[in-house]
Structures are given as C-alpha cells and as structure tokens.
Scaffold this motif. Structure first.
Motif, short mmCIF file in Angstrom:
data_model
loop_
_atom_site.label_atom_id
_atom_site.label_comp_id
_atom_site.label_asym_id
_atom_site.label_seq_id
_atom_site.Cartn_x
_atom_site.Cartn_y
_atom_site.Cartn_z
N ALA A 167 0.81 -1.21 0.00
CA ALA A 167 0.00 0.00 0.00
C ALA A 167 0.84 1.26 0.00
O ALA A 167 0.39 2.31 -0.46
CB ALA A 167 -0.93 0.00 1.22
N SER A 168 2.05 1.21 0.51
CA SER A 168 2.91 2.39 0.54
C SER A 168 3.61 2.64 -0.78
O SER A 168 4.16 3.73 -0.99
CB SER A 168 3.95 2.26 1.65
OG SER A 168 4.82 1.16 1.39
N GLY A 169 3.62 1.66 -1.69
CA GLY A 169 4.31 1.81 -2.97
C GLY A 169 5.80 1.63 -2.88
O GLY A 169 6.52 1.83 -3.88
N THR A 170 6.31 1.23 -1.72
CA THR A 170 7.76 1.06 -1.55
C THR A 170 8.25 -0.32 -1.97
O THR A 170 9.45 -0.55 -2.04
CB THR A 170 8.14 1.28 -0.08
OG1 THR A 170 7.39 0.38 0.74
CG2 THR A 170 7.83 2.71 0.35
N CYS A 171 7.34 -1.24 -2.26
CA CYS A 171 7.73 -2.60 -2.62
C CYS A 171 6.86 -3.09 -3.76
O CYS A 171 5.67 -3.40 -3.56
CB CYS A 171 7.61 -3.54 -1.41
SG CYS A 171 8.07 -5.25 -1.78
N LYS A 172 7.44 -3.13 -4.95
CA LYS A 172 6.79 -3.78 -6.09
C LYS A 172 7.54 -5.10 -6.30
O LYS A 172 8.69 -5.11 -6.75
CB LYS A 172 6.87 -2.90 -7.35
CG LYS A 172 6.15 -1.58 -7.22
CD LYS A 172 5.97 -0.90 -8.56
CE LYS A 172 7.31 -0.50 -9.16
NZ LYS A 172 7.95 0.62 -8.45
N LEU A 173 6.88 -6.19 -5.93
CA LEU A 173 7.54 -7.49 -6.00
C LEU A 173 7.86 -7.89 -7.43
O LEU A 173 7.25 -7.38 -8.39
CB LEU A 173 6.65 -8.56 -5.36
CG LEU A 173 6.38 -8.42 -3.87
CD1 LEU A 173 5.59 -9.64 -3.37
CD2 LEU A 173 7.67 -8.28 -3.07
N LYS A 174 8.82 -8.79 -7.55
CA LYS A 174 9.17 -9.30 -8.87
C LYS A 174 7.95 -9.94 -9.52
O LYS A 174 7.20 -10.68 -8.89
CB LYS A 174 10.29 -10.36 -8.74
CG LYS A 174 10.73 -10.95 -10.08
CD LYS A 174 11.65 -12.15 -9.89
CE LYS A 174 12.99 -11.74 -9.35
NZ LYS A 174 13.95 -12.89 -9.36
N LEU A 175 7.75 -9.62 -10.79
CA LEU A 175 6.58 -10.15 -11.50
C LEU A 175 6.66 -11.66 -11.62
O LEU A 175 7.75 -12.24 -11.70
CB LEU A 175 6.49 -9.53 -12.90
CG LEU A 175 6.24 -8.02 -12.98
CD1 LEU A 175 6.25 -7.57 -14.44
CD2 LEU A 175 4.93 -7.64 -12.31
N PHE A 227 12.17 -8.33 1.70
CA PHE A 227 11.86 -6.90 1.79
C PHE A 227 11.80 -6.44 3.24
O PHE A 227 12.32 -5.36 3.60
CB PHE A 227 10.53 -6.62 1.08
CG PHE A 227 9.91 -5.31 1.42
CD1 PHE A 227 10.42 -4.13 0.89
CD2 PHE A 227 8.82 -5.23 2.29
CE1 PHE A 227 9.85 -2.90 1.21
CE2 PHE A 227 8.26 -4.01 2.61
CZ PHE A 227 8.76 -2.84 2.07
N CYS A 228 11.18 -7.23 4.11
CA CYS A 228 11.07 -6.86 5.53
C CYS A 228 12.44 -6.79 6.19
O CYS A 228 12.70 -5.90 7.02
CB CYS A 228 10.17 -7.85 6.26
SG CYS A 228 8.43 -7.79 5.76
N GLU A 229 13.32 -7.69 5.83
CA GLU A 229 14.67 -7.67 6.39
C GLU A 229 15.45 -6.45 5.91
O GLU A 229 16.19 -5.83 6.69
CB GLU A 229 15.41 -8.95 6.00
CG GLU A 229 14.83 -10.21 6.65
CD GLU A 229 15.50 -11.47 6.15
OE1 GLU A 229 16.33 -11.35 5.20
OE2 GLU A 229 15.20 -12.56 6.66
N GLN A 230 15.29 -6.10 4.65
CA GLN A 230 16.02 -4.94 4.13
C GLN A 230 15.50 -3.63 4.71
O GLN A 230 16.28 -2.71 4.97
CB GLN A 230 15.91 -4.92 2.60
CG GLN A 230 16.63 -6.06 1.90
CD GLN A 230 16.40 -6.05 0.40
OE1 GLN A 230 15.55 -5.32 -0.11
NE2 GLN A 230 17.17 -6.86 -0.33
N GLN A 231 14.20 -3.51 4.91
CA GLN A 231 13.60 -2.28 5.41
C GLN A 231 13.46 -2.26 6.93
O GLN A 231 12.90 -1.30 7.47
CB GLN A 231 12.22 -2.08 4.77
CG GLN A 231 12.25 -1.98 3.26
CD GLN A 231 13.02 -0.77 2.77
OE1 GLN A 231 12.97 0.31 3.38
NE2 GLN A 231 13.72 -0.93 1.65
#
Length: 555
Positions: A167-175, A227-231
């Motif tokens: 929802a924040s737009g900070t993570c667009k997962l690999k397609l 993503f959670c680990e990186q952020q």
C-alpha cells in the motif's frame, strides 16, 4: 430384416443437432473462462450469448438455414444438468458490482489493520491479468490479413502476469509470469531460476488453485521476507486477494506470518488496488515500448535502403507501391522475431517505471478511513493516469511507417491492452485452431491414464473419510453428494477402462516375446539327429498303445 420384421413395427431414429452440440461445447468453455476471471453472468446474457454462438457455428459449418434455436429457460436448465454446471455463478438478475459490500469492506479492513498493527508497508495486494503480448491494433494490415497468414495464432499469444505491490508503494515485488512452456525457445540458454521474473507454467497459461499455492510458497513469501529484512520491518504481512476460483482457500492459514483476506465477491472493480489503473498503466507502457521498437526496426531498414538508392529524386507510383510492400515484409519479419523474452523484458521495465504516487493513489478506495498516523508519509510526485499512458502508446503506434498504424486511436490501444470478452466468432476460431493444432500426437501426449483416474478416485475417498466425523450430518451429506456428482464423469471413465480391458491375446504375446529356437543339451549334442527322430517316433507309438489299453474300447 425385411422378411422377419413385423408389419406394424416402426424404427425410431433421433438425429442430434450437430450445431447445437458444438454450441453447447463452446458455451461451457465460455462459462469456465468467465468463472476463472471471477466474472458473474446472468441468465439473460447466457441465453443471448448462446444464440450468438449458435449463429456463428452455423455460419462456420456452412449451414444457411439451421434448425430454430431460442435458448429457452427449459433448455438452459437441461444444459446445466447435462454439463454438471453447479459451481458457476449464473444469477437471475444482471451481474454488476456489489456497491453495498464495497462500502462495508473498508471498515472491516480497518479493524483488521488496527488489531494486527499493520502498516502500509505490510499490506499487499496481488492480482493476475492476461496479456496478449503480440496483439496489434485491429486496423493494421497484419491483423486484417491474419487469416491468410500461416502464423494467424500470433495475435493470441497469451501469458498471465501476476502483479503484487504494497500500500505504501515502496515494494513492487518481482513479476510472476505464467506460460504454457517450462522453457521457451527464447530462454534456451538461460537458467529459468535466475530470470528477472518468476516463471510459472500451466497448460493454458491460467492461474489455478494449486499454482496459487506454489506462487505463495516459492515467490511471495521469500520476496516479502527479504523486503522486511532490508527495510527493518517486522515480518507480519496482510495480503488482499480477490475471490477468484484460481485462488486456493488453503491460503488462509498457509503461513503463520501472513494473514490472507479475500475481497467480497463482485467488488474487485471498485476496491482492488491493482484494478485501479495500475495494470492498465503497465500494459500501456508495455505497448509504447513495443511500438517504439517496431518503429526503430522499420525506420533503420528504410534508411539503409534509401542510402543504397541512387535515384531518389523522382519516384513513381510503382516505386511507392514497392516500398509499401517492403515495409509490410519488414513488419512481418520483425513480428516473427519478437519473442516472449523481449515481451517480458519490456513488461519488467514498465513495471519498474510505475511511480510510488500512482501506487498510493490506487489504494485510496480500499484504505479509506484509515487514520493518518497509521499510513505512510505523503509522497510527492505526479500520478500516472491511464489516459496519458494510452496517449503515449497511440503516438508510438502512429509513428510506425506501415499501413494502418497511422489510423490508430485510443480505443484501439485500449482494445490491445485490455483482456476483452471473447466474441462468439473468436470462440469458434479458437476451437478450430485447437483441433488443428491438437492432432493425434498431442492427443496421445495428453492421454488420461487409468492409474491417474484411479488415484483421483482414491483421493476423493480419502477426503470423504477425513470429513466423516463431521457432527453436522446434513452438511456432510451435501458435501459427499456434490462431490460424487462432480466426479461422475471420471468414475464413468474408470468403469469404461475396466470394461474395455481384456486379456492379452496369444498373437500379441508372441509379437512382444518372439519364441527363441530350442538349444540342444550337452548330452544330446553327440547323438545323431536320425537316431533322435527314430527314438521319438518309437516313444510316441508306445505311448499311444498304452492309452489304447487304458481306454474303455481297449478293455
């Protein structure tokens, strides 16, 4: 027969309407396709579509005056009973978005987010969409002459793409891309586990329940955890999905750190963030890149041809016609070399260019009423609208120097990027193409083995056994009854396989196991063949005499 039959006997022969049989077959395919797209259909639209299909099949079969077919309510009920249609939503009223459920869901989601302390970084949405990656505007000469070309199926080269973002737009997962081949020719020298997308396979490139579990375990959970680990965000995820049949209900408790919530039926067009212009934006940007590459290819070839042309001052009409024909040839050559790898690369580029502001704007409906302190910080920047993206794609298409491209409109671009409803003529053509492509060899490859059918029936019996302790006997009875009705076609296949099985004949046995010549023993190698034959006759005569003495006649 003329001698033995009675004079009062009559022979009754019923000839099935072949046009109607073909129509019902295609109508079943249409309803299944609508169910996979989570699209409800009403009774009136089904009857109208059936009548259109009947007319299209009649034209295809060359029947000018087919038998009358009104698609009555009685026919529809019998059609559903014949084809065991029990899990497809055919409503009595016109199917439309459920605005009441769409208004009630945001407060329900707000309670879940407040209870679980989810931030916008931890709330995700996934939606899949089909992409005809070789499709062109209908006004171009390639589409107009598609029926005359050998590669007329190129317009229907289809993949399914899974888009996922938070929802924040900070993570667009690999397609994630669903294709019919495990390793297409364009990827022959590449490791499929190290692509810029997650590569999934299905026989018809559709999402189904088992594949959704594989995507969740192998693609979504590892990417979100990374993503959670990186952020430095707690690994606690809320995933929103629509209630399409391809999304397994087992996802609800699949992972302890991921809570899955299904959107209410018929609300995806209102609530689902990925449907709020995000997918259309990506597809329009993909079309822009595709048309630009096509323009560069044709223009480069044309410049080289102009450099080699010494007499450029005067051009006759024949020269212009020849140039136009050469452009058409170049366009066909480019379209044959444009493979799925290039299409996927363009798709990834378009997905990466999607701005954060556009993603946040798409979540505005489902997150309405969320307190500002629970949301991410405001993002500056312009929102990429579908109208602007379509205009860019139209301009790129009009720049292609080939017949028909200059007449491209915005409606033509929307026709290309959207996953449209299949017309009746397309249904008939697809069925003919599948029958032409699926000859004896492909049918043999997809032959349903007896062991697979038996294994499926055993799994059904295990499921009945596991749920046999249900305290609600009525619920268990309804479940088993519907389960047996669903499995009835395969149970019939199982019985037919048993009834048609027979013992192997002696000729088939010897055909697979030819008899070998007898080998003489060591004790017999030194004996003369004539002596052996005389001894054999003598023993045979003695045995015959012994049997005559033991017989009643001899006594």
């Amino acid at each position: 027969m003329n001698i033995t039959k009675s004079t009062g006997a009559s022979m009754i022969k019923y000839c099935h309407n072949q046009v109607l049989l073909k129509t019902e077959k295609l109508l079943v395919s249409y309803l299944v396709r609508q169910a996979r797209r989570n699209m409800a259909v009403d009774t009136r639209s089904v009857k109208e579509y059936a009548r259109e299909l009947y007319a299209a099949v009649s034209r295809k079969m060359g029947i000018t005056e087919p038998k009358p077919f009104n698609a009555s309510s009685g026919w529809l009920q019998r059609f559903k009973k014949r084809n065991k249609i029990t899990n497809i939503n055919i409503g009595g009223e016109e199917a439309s978005a459920d605005h009441v459920a769409a208004r009630e869901f945001p407060p329900f989601l707000r309670e879940i987010m407040e209870e679980g302390q989810y931030t916008d970084d931890q709330v995700f949405n996934m939606d899949e969409s089909g992409l005809f990656w070789k499709k062109l505007p209908s006004k171009t000469f390639v589409v107009k002459n598609a029926s005359k070309c050998r590669g007329r199926k190129l317009q229907k080269e289809r993949i399914t793409v899974l888009f996922t973002t938070n929802a924040s737009g900070t993570c667009k997962l690999k397609l994630s891309v669903i294709h019919t081949a495990r390793k297409p020719h364009a990827y022959k020298s590449m490791d499929m586990t190290k692509l810029n997308v997650h590569w999934l396979t299905a026989r018809k490139a559709w999402m189904f329940s088992t594949l959704s579990l594989s995507w969740f375990d192998d693609c979504f959970v590892p990417d979100v955890k990374k993503f959670c680990e990186q952020q430095n965000v707690p690994f606690k995820i809320l995933l929103l999905l629509d209630n399409a049949p391809g999304h397994s209900p087992l996802l609800l408790d699949r992972h302890p750190n991921v809570k899955v919530v299904f959107l209410p039926p018929n609300t995806t067009s209102i609530l689902q963030p990925m449907d709020q212009e995000l997918i259309c934006n990506v597809k329009a940007a993909f079309s822009t890149k595709k048309f630009k590459l096509l323009n560069d290819y044709t223009n480069t070839k044309e410049e080289l041809r102009n450099l080699s042309d010494t007499n450029t001052d005067s051009k006759s009409e024949d020269d212009e016609d020849q140039q136009l024909a050469e452009q058409e040839v170049l366009l066909k050559q480019f379209w044959r070399t444009f493979n799925v790898k290039k299409a996927v690369d363009f798709l990834v580029e378009a997905w990466d260019q999607l701005s954060v502001a556009t993603v946040r704007h798409a979540w505005r409906h489902v997150l309405q009423g969320i307190p500002a302190v629970r949301q991410s910080k405001s993002v500056t920047g312009e929102v990429q609208t579908v109208a602007v993206a379509v205009d860019l794609a139209r301009e790129a298409a009009q720049s292609v120097t080939a017949a028909g491209f200059s007449e491209t409109t915005n409606d033509d671009i929307l026709e290309v990027i959207r996953d449209p409803d299949v017309t009746t003529d397309d249904m008939v053509d697809d069925d003919d193409v599948s029958e032409e492509a699926g000859g004896a060899s492909s049918q043999e490859e997809r032959r349903l083995s007896h062991s697979n059918v038996r294994g499926a029936i055993e799994c059904i019996e295990k499921a009945k056994l596991l749920l046999s302790d249900d305290p609600d006997a009525n619920r268990y009875e309804i479940f088993t009854t519907q389960l047996l009705q669903t499995m009835e076609p395969y149970i019939k296949v199982y019985h037919d396989n048993i009834n048609t099985s027979r013992q192997q004949s002696i000729t088939e046995f010897f055909a697979r196991n030819p008899p070998q010549p007898a080998q003489a023993s060591d004790s017999d190698r030194g004996r003369d063949s004539d002596d052996d034959f005389e001894g054999f006759v003598r023993e045979a005569l003695v045995s015959v005499d012994d049997t005559d003495e033991d017989s009643p006649e001899g006594q």
